[in-house]
Scaffold this motif. Structure first.
Motif, PDB file in Angstrom:
ATOM      1  N   HIS A   1       3.207   5.764  -6.284  1.00  0.00           N
ATOM      2  CA  HIS A   1       2.425   6.972  -6.636  1.00  0.00           C
ATOM      3  C   HIS A   1       1.933   7.053  -5.434  1.00  0.00           C
ATOM      4  O   HIS A   1       1.710   7.826  -4.349  1.00  0.00           O
ATOM      5  N   GLU A   2       1.160   6.421  -5.423  1.00  0.00           N
ATOM      6  CA  GLU A   2      -0.295   6.344  -4.082  1.00  0.00           C
ATOM      7  C   GLU A   2       0.193   4.862  -2.647  1.00  0.00           C
ATOM      8  O   GLU A   2      -0.502   5.024  -2.514  1.00  0.00           O
ATOM      9  N   TRP A   3       1.250   4.780  -2.871  1.00  0.00           N
ATOM     10  CA  TRP A   3       1.673   3.856  -1.874  1.00  0.00           C
ATOM     11  C   TRP A   3       1.485   4.178  -0.423  1.00  0.00           C
ATOM     12  O   TRP A   3       2.453   5.228   0.151  1.00  0.00           O
ATOM     13  N   ASP A   4       0.288   3.754   0.283  1.00  0.00           N
ATOM     14  CA  ASP A   4       0.925   5.050   1.596  1.00  0.00           C
ATOM     15  C   ASP A   4       0.231   3.647   2.608  1.00  0.00           C
ATOM     16  O   ASP A   4      -0.735   3.709   3.075  1.00  0.00           O
ATOM     17  N   PRO A   5       1.100   2.923   3.247  1.00  0.00           N
ATOM     18  CA  PRO A   5       0.424   1.511   4.684  1.00  0.00           C
ATOM     19  C   PRO A   5      -0.200   2.372   5.715  1.00  0.00           C
ATOM     20  O   PRO A   5      -0.086   1.643   6.662  1.00  0.00           O
TER      21      PRO A   5
ATOM     22  N   PRO B   1      -6.216   1.395   6.777  1.00  0.00           N
ATOM     23  CA  PRO B   1      -6.488   1.028   6.042  1.00  0.00           C
ATOM     24  C   PRO B   1      -6.848   0.710   5.048  1.00  0.00           C
ATOM     25  O   PRO B   1      -6.100  -0.482   4.270  1.00  0.00           O
ATOM     26  N   LEU B   2      -7.676   1.460   4.273  1.00  0.00           N
ATOM     27  CA  LEU B   2      -7.454   1.224   3.026  1.00  0.00           C
ATOM     28  C   LEU B   2      -6.355   1.481   2.238  1.00  0.00           C
ATOM     29  O   LEU B   2      -6.567   0.535   0.987  1.00  0.00           O
ATOM     30  N   GLY B   3      -6.015   2.348   2.790  1.00  0.00           N
ATOM     31  CA  GLY B   3      -4.085   2.506   1.734  1.00  0.00           C
ATOM     32  C   GLY B   3      -3.478   1.184   1.948  1.00  0.00           C
ATOM     33  O   GLY B   3      -3.064   0.597   0.616  1.00  0.00           O
ATOM     34  N   ARG B   4      -3.153   1.218   3.265  1.00  0.00           N
ATOM     35  CA  ARG B   4      -2.889  -0.575   3.206  1.00  0.00           C
ATOM     36  C   ARG B   4      -3.178  -2.269   2.852  1.00  0.00           C
ATOM     37  O   ARG B   4      -2.657  -2.571   1.588  1.00  0.00           O
ATOM     38  N   LYS B   5      -4.080  -1.691   2.352  1.00  0.00           N
ATOM     39  CA  LYS B   5      -5.417  -2.829   1.819  1.00  0.00           C
ATOM     40  C   LYS B   5      -5.295  -2.705   0.436  1.00  0.00           C
ATOM     41  O   LYS B   5      -3.876  -3.707  -0.938  1.00  0.00           O
ATOM     42  N   ARG B   6      -4.863  -1.148  -0.120  1.00  0.00           N
ATOM     43  CA  ARG B   6      -5.195  -1.008  -1.748  1.00  0.00           C
ATOM     44  C   ARG B   6      -3.630  -1.430  -1.835  1.00  0.00           C
ATOM     45  O   ARG B   6      -3.012  -2.188  -2.974  1.00  0.00           O
TER      46      ARG B   6
END
Length: 515
Positions: free
Chosen positions: A487-491, A494-499
């Motif tokens: 649901h929260e995958w957003d690349p 940088p922070l979203g990509r790392k997550r």
């Protein structure tokens, strides 16, 4: 009289919602509804109101509502609905119902469901009796929402905080019982909660009040000792107020439908204003949960609507980062501050945003370091996924309530990451870019070896899986369908990509559907 109603006048249901899932309630607004949260938590949106939906609490809904889960644990909800026409119950109910523990309420709801399904006169009598029992419990003259009311008092009286004894008195509880109840609900003692709220207020003041000093911040949140405030802030936030204020030395507002605040935060800069999507992320103020705490104090602009120039100007930005907006929206605020506007064209790669923003704020070396760090992380994840990706071709789907989207081979941040960065092999007959709306028959004609289902809700995937065509798919027959919690995958940042990269290997394995 209730006895004049046939038993099917009332409908009962029990629903389970997984993380991030939403449930529309009373979509035609012609029913009343009472629901009880037996486990988990989330957010209830109805009209302009947004309230927390928490375990042990019941809610009376008069109009259209939307319930969205917030926690990683499963959310369980019991629901009773009945038509507004012929209603006799709403007069007994209010917007605030008594909180009751699950051991008391769940057996009652289970019995209501049981007798609601039966058609005999005996079942009807039992159902009606149980219904009145439940109404009596929910309307008990007990202290309703005492903890929430106390929390609101704490927030609104930081300059002259209440003592625990005063809060307990207002809740008609002893100080010991109140403190125990408060900690159970919030996870903090009243004093800890007060200090947490003070730090949130301090961040908002430092971000939104241009030129404010640490001493003035301390006084406005009820602390007369500037040095105590500094120590408290550092213990809570990990850095002193002076360093925090340097993050907004140049006040930057983001006017975009992209989460460019992700790039700024990774560079150590917190924007004074940034976009949000309240209906997509209702449980975390309109932004992904991994950005929520870092954006405390930032004015979140609703990107689901045209931005209001006055909201942006209110933050007194020194500079505005702007990307092209949907539907070529014109922003009058930009016309009066052209010299302060940094126009950023839409980019194909997340790094382009990072490097251009880093050049603007003077953090080029930090951006280079971030780029290398994420490249190394991608290589590591690629190696981890090799046993899964080395054989077979993939197709990526987003199964939505009204359509199925089949994604192509690229020109999308996540698809580029999967197919170019992490070793997933796209089916050779996939179209080139973007997505297409397809039927299950078209997916069956493509017949990929493996399916990856992203951003979808469980109910929509389950509905698709009921189709006879579904079971004919090769990926389904061989057990190669993967439905991770994405649901929260957003690349795009940088922070979203790392997550995403941190979650991807284990989430895909856990999300493998049984054949």
């Amino acid at each position: 009289m209730l006895n004049n109603h046939p038993i099917h006048f009332y409908k009962t249901a029990r629903l389970n919602l997984r993380e991030g899932q939403s449930l529309a309630i009373n979509e035609e607004s012609n029913h009343y509804c009472v629901f009880y949260v037996s486990a988990g938590k989330g957010t209830l949106a109805s009209g302009d109101q947004r309230i927390k939906a928490e375990e042990g609490k019941s809610y009376f809904l008069k109009d259209i509502g939307k319930l969205t889960t917030a926690a990683s644990v499963l959310m369980s909800v019991y629901m009773l609905s009945w038509p507004k026409e012929g209603d006799i119950l709403s007069g007994f109910l209010s917007d605030r119902l008594a909180e009751q523990a699950a051991p008391r309420m769940v057996p009652l709801w289970e019995d209501l469901q049981k007798w609601n399904k039966e058609k005999s006169i005996s079942a009807r009598c039992r159902f009606q009796s149980l219904l009145w029992d439940m109404l009596a419990i929910l309307t008990d003259e007990v202290e309703v929402d005492t903890v929430e009311e106390a929390a609101e008092l704490i927030r609104n009286s930081m300059s002259r905080p209440y003592t625990v004894a005063e809060l307990a008195s207002k809740a008609n509880m002893s100080p010991v019982s109140f403190s125990r109840a408060f900690r159970k609900r919030t996870g903090m003692t009243p004093k800890e909660f007060l200090n947490t709220e003070r730090m949130k207020a301090a961040k908002e003041l430092m971000l939104q009040k241009k030129g404010i000093t640490a001493k003035e911040v301390a006084q406005q949140i009820g602390l007369q000792d500037e040095f105590y405030f500094s120590r408290l802030f550092k213990s809570k936030e990990g850095l002193p107020p002076s360093i925090f204020m340097k993050r907004v030395k140049e006040r930057i507002a983001v006017v975009s439908q992209l989460f460019l605040q992700d790039h700024l935060l990774s560079l150590g800069v917190q924007p004074v204003a940034a976009p949000s999507y309240p209906t997509v992320y209702p449980a975390s103020s309109g932004v992904p949960s991994y950005l929520h705490q870092q954006l405390e104090g930032t004015m979140l602009l609703n990107a689901e609507k045209p931005f209001k120039p006055e909201d942006i100007l209110l933050t007194q930005p020194d500079r505005i980062i702007k990307t092209p907006l949907h539907n070529d929206q014109l922003q009058n605020v930009l016309l009066s501050q052209q010299e302060a506007v940094h126009h950023l064209p839409l980019q194909q790669d997340w790094r382009q945003y990072l490097y251009e923003i880093s050049s603007m704020v003077g953090c080029e070396s930090r951006a280079e370091k971030i780029g290398k760090e994420i490249h190394c992380l991608e290589c590591k994840v690629r190696d981890e996924l090799c046993p899964l990706t080395k054989k077979g071709t993939w197709a990526v789907l987003w199964i939505r309530p009204e359509e199925i989207r089949l994604y192509g081979q690229g020109n999308h941040a996540l698809l580029d990451l999967l197919f170019q960065g992490l070793g997933f092999q796209p089916h050779p007959d996939l179209h080139g870019e973007g997505y297409r709306i397809v039927s299950l028959k078209e997916i069956a004609a493509l017949n990929p070896d493996k399916l990856l289902i992203l951003w979808s809700h469980e109910r929509d995937v389950w509905r698709a899986a009921q189709s006879p065509v579904w079971n004919k798919l090769r990926a389904v027959q061989t057990g190669e369908v993967y439905f991770p919690d994405s649901h929260e995958w957003d690349p795009w940042g940088p922070l979203g990509r790392k997550r995403l990269l941190a979650e991807l290997p284990s989430s895909i394995v856990k999300g493998k559907l049984k054949a």
